[in-house]
Motif scaffolding. Structure first.
Motif, PDB file in Angstrom:
ATOM      1  N   SER A  54       0.699  -1.383   0.015  1.00 25.28           N
ATOM      2  CA  SER A  54      -0.069   0.008   0.064  1.00 25.28           C
ATOM      3  C   SER A  54       0.872   1.409  -0.094  1.00 25.28           C
ATOM      4  O   SER A  54       2.276   1.239   0.588  1.00 25.28           O
ATOM      5  N   LEU A  55       0.185   2.215  -0.285  1.00 26.52           N
ATOM      6  CA  LEU A  55       0.887   3.715  -0.251  1.00 26.52           C
ATOM      7  C   LEU A  55      -0.107   4.620   0.420  1.00 26.52           C
ATOM      8  O   LEU A  55      -1.340   4.385   0.310  1.00 26.52           O
ATOM      9  N   GLY A  56       0.533   5.473   1.376  1.00 25.63           N
ATOM     10  CA  GLY A  56      -0.365   6.247   2.226  1.00 25.63           C
ATOM     11  C   GLY A  56       0.341   7.438   2.600  1.00 25.63           C
ATOM     12  O   GLY A  56       1.457   7.801   2.032  1.00 25.63           O
ATOM     13  N   ILE A  57      -0.430   8.153   3.455  1.00 21.37           N
ATOM     14  CA  ILE A  57       0.150   9.411   4.241  1.00 21.37           C
ATOM     15  C   ILE A  57      -0.295   9.531   5.511  1.00 21.37           C
ATOM     16  O   ILE A  57      -1.526   9.015   5.828  1.00 21.37           O
ATOM     17  N   THR A  58       0.719   9.738   6.320  1.00 19.93           N
ATOM     18  CA  THR A  58       0.383  10.061   7.815  1.00 19.93           C
ATOM     19  C   THR A  58       0.628  11.593   8.022  1.00 19.93           C
ATOM     20  O   THR A  58       1.468  12.225   7.820  1.00 19.93           O
ATOM     21  N   LYS A  59      -0.609  12.043   8.637  1.00 20.35           N
ATOM     22  CA  LYS A  59      -0.505  13.591   9.113  1.00 20.35           C
ATOM     23  C   LYS A  59      -0.171  13.638  10.533  1.00 20.35           C
ATOM     24  O   LYS A  59      -1.287  13.309  11.318  1.00 20.35           O
ATOM     25  N   MET A  60       0.722  14.057  11.006  1.00 14.58           N
ATOM     26  CA  MET A  60       0.893  14.297  12.444  1.00 14.58           C
ATOM     27  C   MET A  60       0.350  15.340  12.885  1.00 14.58           C
ATOM     28  O   MET A  60       0.420  16.292  12.577  1.00 14.58           O
ATOM     29  N   ILE A  61      -0.368  15.071  14.178  1.00 12.38           N
ATOM     30  CA  ILE A  61      -1.246  16.080  14.715  1.00 12.38           C
ATOM     31  C   ILE A  61      -0.734  16.534  16.229  1.00 12.38           C
ATOM     32  O   ILE A  61      -0.882  17.515  16.611  1.00 12.38           O
ATOM     33  N   THR A  62       0.054  15.588  16.562  1.00  9.69           N
ATOM     34  CA  THR A  62       1.159  15.816  17.669  1.00  9.69           C
ATOM     35  C   THR A  62       2.244  15.349  17.639  1.00  9.69           C
ATOM     36  O   THR A  62       2.551  14.558  16.601  1.00  9.69           O
ATOM     37  N   LYS A  63       3.171  15.420  18.523  1.00 13.04           N
ATOM     38  CA  LYS A  63       4.591  14.806  18.324  1.00 13.04           C
ATOM     39  C   LYS A  63       4.342  13.244  18.252  1.00 13.04           C
ATOM     40  O   LYS A  63       5.312  12.497  17.577  1.00 13.04           O
ATOM     41  N   ASN A  64       3.342  12.510  18.945  1.00 14.27           N
ATOM     42  CA  ASN A  64       3.239  11.208  19.074  1.00 14.27           C
ATOM     43  C   ASN A  64       2.231  10.634  18.226  1.00 14.27           C
ATOM     44  O   ASN A  64       1.993   9.407  18.159  1.00 14.27           O
ATOM     45  N   VAL A  65       1.178  11.453  17.801  1.00 11.68           N
ATOM     46  CA  VAL A  65      -0.175  10.940  17.432  1.00 11.68           C
ATOM     47  C   VAL A  65      -0.267  11.534  15.790  1.00 11.68           C
ATOM     48  O   VAL A  65       0.006  12.524  15.667  1.00 11.68           O
ATOM     49  N   GLY A  66      -0.848  10.574  14.909  1.00  8.21           N
ATOM     50  CA  GLY A  66      -0.858  10.850  13.696  1.00  8.21           C
ATOM     51  C   GLY A  66      -2.105  10.220  13.046  1.00  8.21           C
ATOM     52  O   GLY A  66      -2.693   9.189  13.520  1.00  8.21           O
ATOM     53  N   LEU A  67      -2.722  10.861  11.999  1.00  8.96           N
ATOM     54  CA  LEU A  67      -3.977  10.106  11.400  1.00  8.96           C
ATOM     55  C   LEU A  67      -3.341   9.674   9.984  1.00  8.96           C
ATOM     56  O   LEU A  67      -2.498  10.334   9.313  1.00  8.96           O
ATOM     57  N   ASP A  68      -3.798   8.665   9.695  1.00  9.97           N
ATOM     58  CA  ASP A  68      -3.320   7.817   8.679  1.00  9.97           C
ATOM     59  C   ASP A  68      -4.295   7.502   7.555  1.00  9.97           C
ATOM     60  O   ASP A  68      -5.478   6.988   7.916  1.00  9.97           O
ATOM     61  N   PHE A  69      -3.991   7.574   6.258  1.00 10.38           N
ATOM     62  CA  PHE A  69      -4.631   7.345   5.286  1.00 10.38           C
ATOM     63  C   PHE A  69      -4.052   6.516   4.024  1.00 10.38           C
ATOM     64  O   PHE A  69      -2.864   6.821   4.018  1.00 10.38           O
ATOM     65  N   GLY A  70      -4.780   5.198   3.612  1.00  6.40           N
ATOM     66  CA  GLY A  70      -3.793   4.508   2.873  1.00  6.40           C
ATOM     67  C   GLY A  70      -4.847   3.809   1.772  1.00  6.40           C
ATOM     68  O   GLY A  70      -6.002   3.760   1.994  1.00  6.40           O
ATOM     69  N   LEU A  71      -3.989   3.319   0.711  1.00  5.40           N
ATOM     70  CA  LEU A  71      -4.808   2.625  -0.447  1.00  5.40           C
ATOM     71  C   LEU A  71      -3.635   1.769  -0.927  1.00  5.40           C
ATOM     72  O   LEU A  71      -2.327   1.655  -1.008  1.00  5.40           O
ATOM     73  N   GLY A  72      -4.355   0.429  -0.897  1.00  9.29           N
ATOM     74  CA  GLY A  72      -3.585  -0.565  -1.342  1.00  9.29           C
ATOM     75  C   GLY A  72      -4.151  -1.860  -2.170  1.00  9.29           C
ATOM     76  O   GLY A  72      -5.062  -1.851  -2.324  1.00  9.29           O
ATOM     77  N   TYR A  73      -3.459  -3.025  -2.288  1.00 13.21           N
ATOM     78  CA  TYR A  73      -3.947  -3.949  -2.801  1.00 13.21           C
ATOM     79  C   TYR A  73      -3.534  -5.365  -1.690  1.00 13.21           C
ATOM     80  O   TYR A  73      -2.665  -5.334  -0.909  1.00 13.21           O
ATOM     81  N   LEU A  74      -4.506  -6.145  -1.600  1.00 16.23           N
ATOM     82  CA  LEU A  74      -4.486  -7.279  -0.675  1.00 16.23           C
ATOM     83  C   LEU A  74      -4.753  -8.518  -1.142  1.00 16.23           C
ATOM     84  O   LEU A  74      -5.907  -8.808  -1.931  1.00 16.23           O
ATOM     85  N   PHE A  75      -3.883  -9.687  -0.816  1.00 18.18           N
ATOM     86  CA  PHE A  75      -4.313 -11.010  -1.236  1.00 18.18           C
ATOM     87  C   PHE A  75      -4.437 -11.975  -0.156  1.00 18.18           C
ATOM     88  O   PHE A  75      -3.359 -11.875   0.787  1.00 18.18           O
TER      89      PHE A  75
END
Length: 124
Positions: A54-75
């Motif tokens: 998968s490829l994605g992006i993490t948006k850090m909202i604090t030093k330790n916490v991030g919001l994560d969004f991804g798109l991928g392929y699973l088998f």
């Protein structure tokens, strides 16, 4: 997972591979108006495999916490050998039913992910 940046917006690439194996047994009974059953089953050589990218992006909202969004392929793939024995009792007779075979199933598709990450030891 590999991050391509270390600031507030961190793109990433990720690969995953998982597997499990084992065996299982089960038993039970049932009854209806015509007959009653007592059954046992045995599963051997259970093997489950999953793999993805998968490829994605993490948006850090604090030093330790991030919001994560991804798109991928699973088998995924699952297989095992099974056998079952059912003893069926009718009012005036009975019969024994035996079944043996191999189960195999696979699935694949696109995965969409959204979540929150907590980094326990953030890199500076």
């Amino acid at each position: 997972r590999y991050y391509f940046g270390a600031s507030g917006l961190m793109p990433y690439g990720q690969v995953s591979l998982g597997g499990a194996f084992g065996s299982g047994k089960g038993s039970g009974n049932s009854k209806n108006a015509t007959y009653s059953d007592k059954w046992t089953e045995d599963k051997k050589g259970i093997f489950n495999l999953s793999a993805g990218a998968s490829l994605g992006i993490t948006k850090m909202i604090t030093k330790n916490v991030g919001l994560d969004f991804g798109l991928g392929y699973l088998f995924t793939n699952s297989s095992y050998n099974y056998s079952s024995v059912t003893n069926r009792q009718y009012t005036a007779s009975s019969e024994r039913l035996e079944t043996k075979g191999k189960y195999s199933n696979s699935a694949h598709g696109v995965s969409i992910a959204a979540g929150m990450l907590i980094f326990l030891d953030p890199k500076k």
